[in-house]
Enzyme design. Structure first.
Site, short mmCIF file in Angstrom:
data_model
loop_
_atom_site.label_atom_id
_atom_site.label_comp_id
_atom_site.label_asym_id
_atom_site.label_seq_id
_atom_site.Cartn_x
_atom_site.Cartn_y
_atom_site.Cartn_z
CG ASP A 185 40.90 35.19 44.27
OD1 ASP A 185 39.91 34.94 43.46
OD2 ASP A 185 42.06 35.54 43.84
CD GLU A 230 41.67 32.38 41.37
OE1 GLU A 230 41.39 32.98 42.15
OE2 GLU A 230 41.63 33.01 40.23
CG HIS A 244 37.13 33.81 41.58
ND1 HIS A 244 38.36 33.64 40.72
CD2 HIS A 244 36.14 33.04 40.80
CE1 HIS A 244 38.17 32.73 39.86
NE2 HIS A 244 37.03 32.35 39.78
CG HIS A 284 45.82 33.28 43.37
ND1 HIS A 284 46.72 34.11 42.33
CD2 HIS A 284 44.69 33.79 43.26
CE1 HIS A 284 45.84 35.10 41.95
NE2 HIS A 284 44.77 34.90 42.46
CG HIS A 330 46.00 35.07 38.17
ND1 HIS A 330 45.42 33.96 39.02
CD2 HIS A 330 44.99 35.95 38.35
CE1 HIS A 330 44.35 34.05 39.63
NE2 HIS A 330 44.26 35.51 39.29
CD GLU A 378 44.93 38.34 42.40
OE1 GLU A 378 43.93 37.87 43.10
OE2 GLU A 378 45.26 38.12 41.16
ZN ZN Z 1 40.41 34.73 41.60
#
Ligand code: ZN
Length: 292
Positions: free
Chosen positions: A35, A37, A87, A131, A143, A161
């Site tokens: 990802d 972030e 992502h 994240h 998020h 996640e």
């Molecule tokens: Zn992401």
């Protein structure tokens, strides 16, 4: 000893040596989900967006962190490595800069989403650039899958996640052995899946973050991935027990209404639904079709 017996013994010895040399090397197949972030240095949505002026820098740093994980995996004896770009567009990692020992999965496809490509043939999973879940204090760009999901709760456990994707890996009996990202996701993932190697490349201070240099992050990721893969037996697949109950709290009421129309789903509140199944793949598919 009779000469004929010696000849037979010598022949057996030669056969054993040749057979040992022909044994295939021990397989170590590694899946790396990347990802953005949680990549070192990154702190603002603008930097994760293809239209952002600093996006070229941060997609390069994302690629370099993936490369650090690949280097660590190779040092530990990986025989096959698959990198999943996980992502936004799923087209961020620069294919020409990625180490050639790995294969790259780009673009979205099905319900496995950030884990597209995983199957039972893999021995270990690595998460890079991850994240914390939505609503986490002092966490960078927190998020959960999309900005329309406020909470994703699997068997009573609020999932980032990394937890959700660890459960997908667990469905295929593959353990998550290493996670890098901000300090918040490192502690969240340890709470949920237990023993896992982590590297925090930054620490949230409200919306801001204090961070280590990207080159230092890459060095720690390489060492951490190698250490985890050399100690593979210490990690267990994350397998919540059936029946599986998924509760989703959306940010908007109308999303909960739409998610309640799927057979088997029930509305549990103004912005929430629940879906239960004894087959975890049903749960994975349900979440994929109702999240936006
Ligand atoms: Zn992401």
């Amino acid at each position: 000893m009779k000469k004929s017996l010696m000849v037979v013994l010598a022949a057996v010895l030669v056969f054993a040596i040749v057979a040992a040399a022909q044994q295939p090397a021990k397989k170590l197949k590694v899946f790396i989900s990347v990802d953005m972030e949680g990549v070192s240095g990154l702190v603002n949505w603008d930097e994760t967006d293809i239209k952002g002026p600093d996006y070229p820098l941060f997609r390069k740093l994302m690629t370099e962190e993936a490369n650090a994980a690949i280097s660590g995996a190779l040092a530990a004896g990986a025989t096959e490595i698959v990198v999943r770009d996980a992502h936004d567009s799923a087209r961020n990692i620069l294919p020409d800069l990625l180490r050639p020992e790995a294969q790259l999965i780009r673009e979205w496809s099905g319900p496995l989403s950030m884990m597209e490509g995983i199957d039972k043939s893999f021995d270990a999973v690595v998460f890079i650039g991850y994240h914390a879940r939505a609503g986490t204090p002092n966490a960078v760009l927190k998020h959960t899958m999309s900005l329309s999901v406020f909470d994703l709760i699997l068997n009573g456990v609020r999932q980032p996640e990394a937890g959700w994707n660890a459960a997908i890996a667990g469905y295929f009996d593959v353990p998550v052995v290493f996670v890098s990202g901000d300090a918040a996701i490192c502690s969240q993932v340890r709470e949920i899946i237990g023993n896992v190697e982590t590297v925090a490349v930054k620490e949230g201070i409200g919306k801001a973050a204090k961070m280590i240099h990207p080159s230092k992050s890459q060095e720690l990721i390489q060492k951490g991935v190698a250490a985890a893969l050399r100690n593979l037996k210490a990690y267990k697949p994350y397998k919540p027990t059936p029946p599986y109950k998924l509760e989703i709290v959306f940010t908007e009421e109308n999303l909960a209404q739409a998610a309640s129309w799927v057979p088997g789903a029930i509305r549990t509140g103004e912005r929430s639904v629940a879906f239960t199944s004894s087959d975890f793949m049903d749960i994975i598919k349900y979440f994929h079709v109702v999240r936006l």
